[in-house]
Write a protein that holds these residues in place. Structure first.
Motif, PDB file in Angstrom:
ATOM      1  N   LYS A 178      -3.655   0.274 -10.595  1.00 23.62           N
ATOM      2  CA  LYS A 178      -2.690  -0.212 -11.420  1.00 23.62           C
ATOM      3  C   LYS A 178      -1.370  -0.474 -10.767  1.00 23.62           C
ATOM      4  CE  LYS A 178      -0.752   3.195 -13.510  1.00 23.62           C
ATOM      5  NZ  LYS A 178      -0.736   4.604 -14.318  1.00 23.62           N
ATOM      6  N   TRP A 179      -1.018   0.356  -9.949  1.00 27.26           N
ATOM      7  CA  TRP A 179       0.446   0.259  -9.121  1.00 27.26           C
ATOM      8  C   TRP A 179       0.339  -0.784  -8.220  1.00 27.26           C
ATOM      9  CZ3 TRP A 179       4.697   1.582 -11.260  1.00 27.26           C
ATOM     10  CH2 TRP A 179       4.912   2.617 -11.921  1.00 27.26           C
TER      11      TRP A 179
ATOM     12  N   THR B 282       0.854  -1.345  -0.053  1.00 34.38           N
ATOM     13  CA  THR B 282       0.154  -0.004  -0.179  1.00 34.38           C
ATOM     14  C   THR B 282       0.813   1.109   0.099  1.00 34.38           C
ATOM     15  OG1 THR B 282      -1.734  -1.112   1.118  1.00 34.38           O
ATOM     16  CG2 THR B 282      -1.903   1.179   1.329  1.00 34.38           C
ATOM     17  N   VAL B 283       1.742   1.140   0.909  1.00 34.22           N
ATOM     18  CA  VAL B 283       2.751   2.529   0.897  1.00 34.22           C
ATOM     19  C   VAL B 283       3.445   2.576  -0.177  1.00 34.22           C
ATOM     20  CG1 VAL B 283       4.915   3.208   2.056  1.00 34.22           C
ATOM     21  CG2 VAL B 283       3.101   2.220   3.372  1.00 34.22           C
ATOM     22  N   SER B 284       4.156   1.422  -0.891  1.00 31.71           N
ATOM     23  CA  SER B 284       4.932   1.364  -1.957  1.00 31.71           C
ATOM     24  C   SER B 284       4.017   1.843  -3.371  1.00 31.71           C
ATOM     25  CB  SER B 284       5.421   0.307  -2.605  1.00 31.71           C
ATOM     26  OG  SER B 284       6.145  -0.203  -1.540  1.00 31.71           O
TER      27      SER B 284
ATOM     28  N   GLU C  83      12.367  -9.989  -6.642  1.00 31.27           N
ATOM     29  CA  GLU C  83      13.027 -10.519  -7.911  1.00 31.27           C
ATOM     30  C   GLU C  83      12.147  -9.893  -9.031  1.00 31.27           C
ATOM     31  OE1 GLU C  83      15.516 -11.918  -9.067  1.00 31.27           O
ATOM     32  OE2 GLU C  83      16.606 -12.362  -6.921  1.00 31.27           O
ATOM     33  N   ASP C  84      10.965 -10.161  -8.824  1.00 34.77           N
ATOM     34  CA  ASP C  84      10.058  -9.839 -10.102  1.00 34.77           C
ATOM     35  C   ASP C  84       9.936  -8.315  -9.821  1.00 34.77           C
ATOM     36  OD1 ASP C  84       7.747 -10.722 -11.863  1.00 34.77           O
ATOM     37  OD2 ASP C  84       6.737  -9.228 -10.940  1.00 34.77           O
ATOM     38  N   ASN C  85      10.012  -7.506  -8.869  1.00 37.09           N
ATOM     39  CA  ASN C  85       9.688  -6.080  -8.827  1.00 37.09           C
ATOM     40  C   ASN C  85      11.033  -5.370  -9.467  1.00 37.09           C
ATOM     41  OD1 ASN C  85       6.858  -5.111  -8.049  1.00 37.09           O
ATOM     42  ND2 ASN C  85       7.407  -6.716  -6.749  1.00 37.09           N
ATOM     43  N   THR C  86      12.118  -6.150  -9.165  1.00 43.85           N
ATOM     44  CA  THR C  86      13.429  -5.555  -9.634  1.00 43.85           C
ATOM     45  C   THR C  86      13.593  -5.792 -11.141  1.00 43.85           C
ATOM     46  OG1 THR C  86      14.713  -6.375  -7.458  1.00 43.85           O
ATOM     47  CG2 THR C  86      15.888  -6.066  -9.655  1.00 43.85           C
ATOM     48  N   LYS C  87      12.929  -6.915 -11.741  1.00 43.22           N
ATOM     49  CA  LYS C  87      12.975  -7.082 -13.191  1.00 43.22           C
ATOM     50  C   LYS C  87      12.057  -5.979 -13.660  1.00 43.22           C
ATOM     51  CE  LYS C  87      13.542 -12.065 -12.936  1.00 43.22           C
ATOM     52  NZ  LYS C  87      12.760 -13.282 -13.505  1.00 43.22           N
ATOM     53  N   MET C  88      10.875  -5.464 -13.156  1.00 40.95           N
ATOM     54  CA  MET C  88      10.012  -4.537 -13.513  1.00 40.95           C
ATOM     55  C   MET C  88      10.439  -3.272 -13.256  1.00 40.95           C
ATOM     56  SD  MET C  88       7.139  -6.179 -14.674  1.00 40.95           S
ATOM     57  CE  MET C  88       5.777  -5.178 -14.314  1.00 40.95           C
ATOM     58  N   GLY C  89      11.584  -2.766 -12.925  1.00 41.25           N
ATOM     59  CA  GLY C  89      12.259  -1.688 -12.472  1.00 41.25           C
ATOM     60  C   GLY C  89      11.564  -0.858 -11.338  1.00 41.25           C
ATOM     61  N   TYR C  90      10.837  -1.552 -10.592  1.00 41.72           N
ATOM     62  CA  TYR C  90      10.320  -0.888  -9.296  1.00 41.72           C
ATOM     63  C   TYR C  90      11.029  -0.896  -8.124  1.00 41.72           C
ATOM     64  CZ  TYR C  90       6.418  -1.690 -12.428  1.00 41.72           C
ATOM     65  OH  TYR C  90       5.511  -1.766 -13.455  1.00 41.72           O
ATOM     66  N   VAL C  91      12.006  -1.770  -7.886  1.00 39.13           N
ATOM     67  CA  VAL C  91      12.799  -1.854  -6.591  1.00 39.13           C
ATOM     68  C   VAL C  91      14.049  -2.286  -7.052  1.00 39.13           C
ATOM     69  CG1 VAL C  91      10.785  -2.459  -5.144  1.00 39.13           C
ATOM     70  CG2 VAL C  91      12.427  -4.337  -5.922  1.00 39.13           C
TER      71      VAL C  91
ATOM     72  N   VAL D  90      15.629  -3.226   0.779  1.00 37.41           N
ATOM     73  CA  VAL D  90      15.167  -2.913  -0.536  1.00 37.41           C
ATOM     74  C   VAL D  90      14.778  -1.697  -0.815  1.00 37.41           C
ATOM     75  CG1 VAL D  90      13.588  -3.715  -2.278  1.00 37.41           C
ATOM     76  CG2 VAL D  90      14.400  -5.432  -0.655  1.00 37.41           C
ATOM     77  N   LYS D  91      15.040  -1.105  -1.858  1.00 39.24           N
ATOM     78  CA  LYS D  91      14.706   0.420  -1.962  1.00 39.24           C
ATOM     79  C   LYS D  91      13.625   0.390  -3.244  1.00 39.24           C
ATOM     80  CE  LYS D  91      18.050   3.164  -1.746  1.00 39.24           C
ATOM     81  NZ  LYS D  91      17.632   3.720  -0.479  1.00 39.24           N
ATOM     82  N   LEU D  92      12.733   1.195  -2.973  1.00 40.52           N
ATOM     83  CA  LEU D  92      11.895   1.455  -3.956  1.00 40.52           C
ATOM     84  C   LEU D  92      12.201   2.564  -5.035  1.00 40.52           C
ATOM     85  CD1 LEU D  92       8.582   0.924  -4.654  1.00 40.52           C
ATOM     86  CD2 LEU D  92       8.203   3.016  -3.975  1.00 40.52           C
ATOM     87  N   ILE D  93      12.441   2.082  -6.096  1.00 34.14           N
ATOM     88  CA  ILE D  93      13.140   3.138  -7.296  1.00 34.14           C
ATOM     89  C   ILE D  93      11.928   3.550  -8.093  1.00 34.14           C
ATOM     90  CG2 ILE D  93      15.332   2.413  -6.813  1.00 34.14           C
ATOM     91  CD1 ILE D  93      15.236   0.679  -9.408  1.00 34.14           C
ATOM     92  N   GLY D  94      10.967   2.727  -8.525  1.00 37.08           N
ATOM     93  CA  GLY D  94       9.972   3.282  -9.304  1.00 37.08           C
ATOM     94  C   GLY D  94      10.040   3.717 -10.840  1.00 37.08           C
ATOM     95  N   ASN D  95      10.772   3.130 -11.619  1.00 39.16           N
ATOM     96  CA  ASN D  95      11.093   3.409 -12.940  1.00 39.16           C
ATOM     97  C   ASN D  95       9.763   3.279 -13.566  1.00 39.16           C
ATOM     98  OD1 ASN D  95      13.538   4.295 -12.179  1.00 39.16           O
ATOM     99  ND2 ASN D  95      14.605   2.416 -13.087  1.00 39.16           N
TER     100      ASN D  95
END
Length: 290
Positions: free
Chosen positions: A114-115, A94-96, A141-149, A285-290
């Protein structure tokens, strides 16, 4: 009824909700949830440009009751939006999702959904129960591939230990999961997902090193996602939350089973972890959110 759960098909409302075509999936929520999301986003957009949105939103959700299994309310998998009850994973999601909305200049409930869907499901696609990212290693792993974390993986202090993932809890205990216990096909898919995760290695910070040191403050920043590693058989992590530094050390914003609500833990993480023998350390883990 104000709190009546309702399900809508986004496919029928793409234009008015401004949702991309890949988001055409059912969503379960209440009017209270959608109103709360829009209010939070409106206030989030009013924060200074340098505001730490992860910490801001994490604190806005304090005192919401802790309730487990809030994603297990439907017979078939749907996107659940529930800001009235949170567990540790739905709290971090939720926060992310709120943070990503504001970073991308988005304000609507549909944007939030959506997010949330992108974060919660493999490749951002909700197909069935097995497309949900059940193990947090898989989530990372999945959110790293998606560019989010991005997971912090230093080959120096304080990341002085390596976790070798060995997961099989879900496939060995399907009776604990309502959508899994009577579905052999899902059990087989989950077992394969577990097999794919096993053997992967990640650097982590041992619990004895989670102290108020310069190395720790350089490695862990306010708003980072903290995943607590565990010695419990078949699991990779046992709890997650949001990092926040106080003068006395690192603390955790989390949906707490102990406190039965979302809290900013009064104890330092070092003190907290000493009270839980099965906790072995933390991944960052850092949220980067590309």
């Amino acid at each position: 009824m104000r709190h009546l759960l309702r399900t809508i098909c986004f496919g029928a409302f793409l234009l008015c909700l401004n949702v991309d075509a890949t988001a055409a999936s059912p969503v379960t929520y209440t009017k209270t949830d959608s109103t709360k999301v829009v209010e939070l986003l409106a206030n989030g957009h009013k924060q200074p440009k340098n505001a730490n949105l992860m910490v801001y939103f994490a604190r806005q959700l304090r005192n919401i009751p802790y309730v487990a299994h809030t994603l297990e309310v439907n017979k078939h998998e749907q996107l659940i939006v529930n800001l009235r009850q949170l567990d540790c994973t739905t709290y971090v999601e939720t926060v992310s999702a709120l943070t990503l909305c504001v970073r991308h200049g988005e304000r609507s409930f549909a944007d939030y959904c959506k997010w949330l869907r992108r974060l919660r499901y493999r490749g951002g696609e909700l197909k069935d129960y097995t497309s949900r990212l059940h193990y947090f290693t898989d989530w990372i792993e999945d959110n790293t591939k998606m560019g989010y974390v991005k997971e912090t993986q230093m080959k120096s202090a304080p990341f002085n230990a390596v976790q070798t993932v060995q997961v099989d809890f879900m496939s060995k205990h399907p009776q604990f999961y309502s959508m899994l216990k009577d579905n052999k096909q899902f059990q087989q898919v989950i077992a394969q997902q577990e097999k794919d995760l096993c053997g992967r290695k990640y650097r982590f910070i041992r619990k004895k090193d989670v102290r108020n040191t310069r190395d720790m403050r350089n490695a862990v920043k306010d708003g980072d996602i903290i995943a607590i590693t565990t010695s419990k058989a078949g699991l990779d992590t046992s709890h997650i939350g949001i990092a926040v530094w106080h003068r006395d050390g690192l603390h955790l914003l989390n949906a707490s089973q102990i406190h039965q609500k979302v809290v900013e833990e009064p104890m330092t993480m070092y003190q907290y972890m000493q009270k839980h023998p099965s906790q072995t350390g933390i991944r960052v883990v850092k949220l980067i959110g590309n």
